[in-house]
Design a protein around this motif. Structure first.
Motif, short mmCIF file in Angstrom:
data_model
loop_
_atom_site.label_atom_id
_atom_site.label_comp_id
_atom_site.label_asym_id
_atom_site.label_seq_id
_atom_site.Cartn_x
_atom_site.Cartn_y
_atom_site.Cartn_z
N TRP A 163 0.37 8.86 6.94
CA TRP A 163 -0.31 9.91 6.45
C TRP A 163 0.34 10.89 5.70
O TRP A 163 0.07 12.20 5.77
N LEU A 164 1.62 10.77 5.14
CA LEU A 164 2.39 11.62 4.61
C LEU A 164 2.06 11.57 3.04
O LEU A 164 1.88 10.60 2.34
N GLU A 165 1.84 12.82 2.43
CA GLU A 165 1.49 12.65 0.87
C GLU A 165 2.42 12.56 -0.10
O GLU A 165 2.31 12.57 -1.18
N SER A 166 3.80 12.85 0.55
CA SER A 166 4.97 13.09 -0.27
C SER A 166 6.17 12.34 0.32
O SER A 166 6.15 12.02 1.71
N ALA A 191 8.53 6.19 0.82
CA ALA A 191 7.30 6.54 0.47
C ALA A 191 6.66 5.00 0.67
O ALA A 191 7.28 4.23 0.30
N SER A 235 1.87 3.05 -2.82
CA SER A 235 0.47 3.69 -3.04
C SER A 235 -0.68 2.89 -2.78
O SER A 235 -1.62 3.28 -2.05
N LYS A 264 -0.82 1.89 1.08
CA LYS A 264 -1.25 3.16 1.88
C LYS A 264 -2.75 3.26 1.68
O LYS A 264 -3.29 3.64 2.64
N SER A 265 -3.22 3.28 0.22
CA SER A 265 -4.71 3.48 0.23
C SER A 265 -5.58 2.53 0.99
O SER A 265 -6.50 2.92 1.81
N ARG A 287 -5.10 2.59 4.93
CA ARG A 287 -5.86 3.79 5.51
C ARG A 287 -7.41 3.51 5.63
O ARG A 287 -7.96 3.66 6.42
#
Length: 441
Positions: A35-38, A78, A81, A84-85, A88
């Motif tokens: 849930w970290l955006e960076s 990180a 992407s 992660k998407s 989620r």
């Protein structure tokens, strides 16, 4: 391969399945970053790790790096992407991709398939494969698997052709020592290699397997949204017992417990243990006089024992036999090693046996290994014996030539004879004939 992994991560079901297969510390790292955006510095994450867990933490980072879930050789952490998407979405819901399968619409004309039917089907298909392996093509198995299953067993090295008969190999017996969950993944990994040779889309193949692992047991799903590759897989997966269909042409299918437990710790079959269904604990008692008592009424477990035990009596819930030189020799001829026999006896030892130290009688273990050494003491090889040389000079001359060809298997200088391989016979014979003609001239 990197591109294929990224394509696989576009499916929420694949991300969830992979997450379930990871070790606890690897799952913890993903949840901390999800849930970290960076990105965060690696030093920040490392500060949470105690000194005793440093190696485990670094190994986890290495695993996630190889899976391209985390970056490698960078100063920040990180999640990928795409992963992660999709992950989620997997844990929060939403989306219309049908990644977790599309449930079939209700049909009042159909009787819902109950869990007992699915379990019985999966158990029958799975034990058909194991029974055939154990019987080594002797015809003792109740039924024969499909040609696709037989081809996979042969290509994976679990069985090998001996004449016109497929027989279990050493790798095949080692396969029987594994749990049903590990056995299933072993076969599926071999299936993936075979799919690659067939030039099937590996993303579609692996994505469908992961999709099955996230489906709900007992629910019917539609085949309409499956790709061409995935529809072609239905026949293979039916043969392995992973899915059930009323008819091969049906547009509906049910995942069995074998499929829905692929990425979980639940047993793949309700009564599975070791190689098959049967008692949940060990069932073998081995005495110092080589007598074996197996408390089981399961036909498959009895057939496995018959690979290296001379069975004497069978009762409703007990099998009695002995480990003999002949029974072990038969197992060795089938490629089963002494260590594998001992490992099987240890793995399935009765709870009463586990009170002993050592668990198995040392004398029996040593004798099994000695029987193996006895078999390995002599090796046979075809060839030709060269003898009756006229003189020592002739013998030395021909022997030197044979050694230059590297075809001498054995020699006895006092008796002027040596044994050569089949491959070198034509050359040695020609050399002797030319020398004989030269001497005559």
């Amino acid at each position: 391969m990197t591109i294929q992994k990224i394509q696989l991560y576009q499916r929420p079901s694949s991300c969830l399945a992979i997450f379930r297969l990871l070790a606890p510390i690897e799952r913890q790292l993903i949840m901390n970053l999800l849930w970290l955006e960076s990105a965060i510095p690696t030093s920040t994450m490392a500060a949470w790790v105690i000194r005793e867990g440093r190696k485990m933490y670094e190994d986890a980072l290495g695993t996630l790096g190889r899976l391209h879930i985390l970056p490698t050789a960078t100063g920040k952490l990180a999640l990928n992407s795409t992963f992660k998407s999709a992950f989620r979405q997997a844990i929060t819901g939403g989306g219309t991709s049908g990644s977790f399968g599309v449930p079939a619409p209700p049909d009042d004309k159909r009787t819902p398939t109950d869990l007992d039917t699915l379990d019985a089907f999966a158990l029958e298909r799975w034990e058909t494969i194991l029974h055939y392996m154990v019987s080594s093509g002797s015809g003792q198995a109740p039924t024969k698997p499909s040609q696709g299953v037989l081809f996979l067993l042969q290509r994976s090295g679990l069985m090998a052709n001996h004449g016109s008969i497929l027989q279990i190999t050493s790798a095949g017996f080692q396969f029987l020592l594994h749990s049903p969950h590990d056995q299933l993944w072993d076969l599926l990994l071999q299936y993936l290699r075979l799919a690659e040779e067939r030039q099937m889309d590996l993303v579609e193949v692996l994505g469908f397997i992961f999709m099955l692992s996230t489906m709900e047991l007992g629910r019917e799903y539609s085949t309409e949204n499956l790709s061409g590759t995935q529809k072609a897989m239905l026949e293979d997966l039916r043969d392995y017992g992973l899915i059930w269909q009323r008819r091969p042409t049906s547009r509906r299918f049910n995942p069995t417990r074998l499929a829905t437990t692929l990425t979980s710790s639940s047993p793949p079959l309700p009564t599975s243990t070791g190689t098959s269904s049967g008692p949940q604990e060990g069932f073998i008692i081995l005495e110092t006089n080589y007598r074996v008592y197996a408390y089981t009424d399961n036909a498959l477990q009895t057939a496995v024992l018959n690979l290296f035990v001379s069975l004497k009596y069978r009762f409703p819930n007990l099998v009695v036999g002995s480990i003999t030189r002949e029974s072990v020799k038969k197992a060795l001829m089938n490629g089963i090693s002494a260590d594998q026999i001992i490992s099987y006896l240890i793995t399935h030892a009765h709870p009463q046996m586990r009170k002993n130290n050592p668990l198995l009688p040392v004398t029996v273990q040593d004798q099994i290994r000695l029987w193996e050494l006895e078999r390995n003491r002599l090796k046979s090889q075809e060839g030709y014996l060269y003898t009756a040389f006229a003189s020592q000079a002739d013998y030395d001359f021909v022997l030197t030539y044979a050694k230059e060809l590297d075809v001498v298997l054995w020699e006895n200088a006092p008796k002027r004879c040596f044994f050569g391989s089949v491959d070198g016979h034509a050359n040695i014979k020609g050399f002797i004939e030319r020398r004989t003609l030269g001497t005559s001239s």
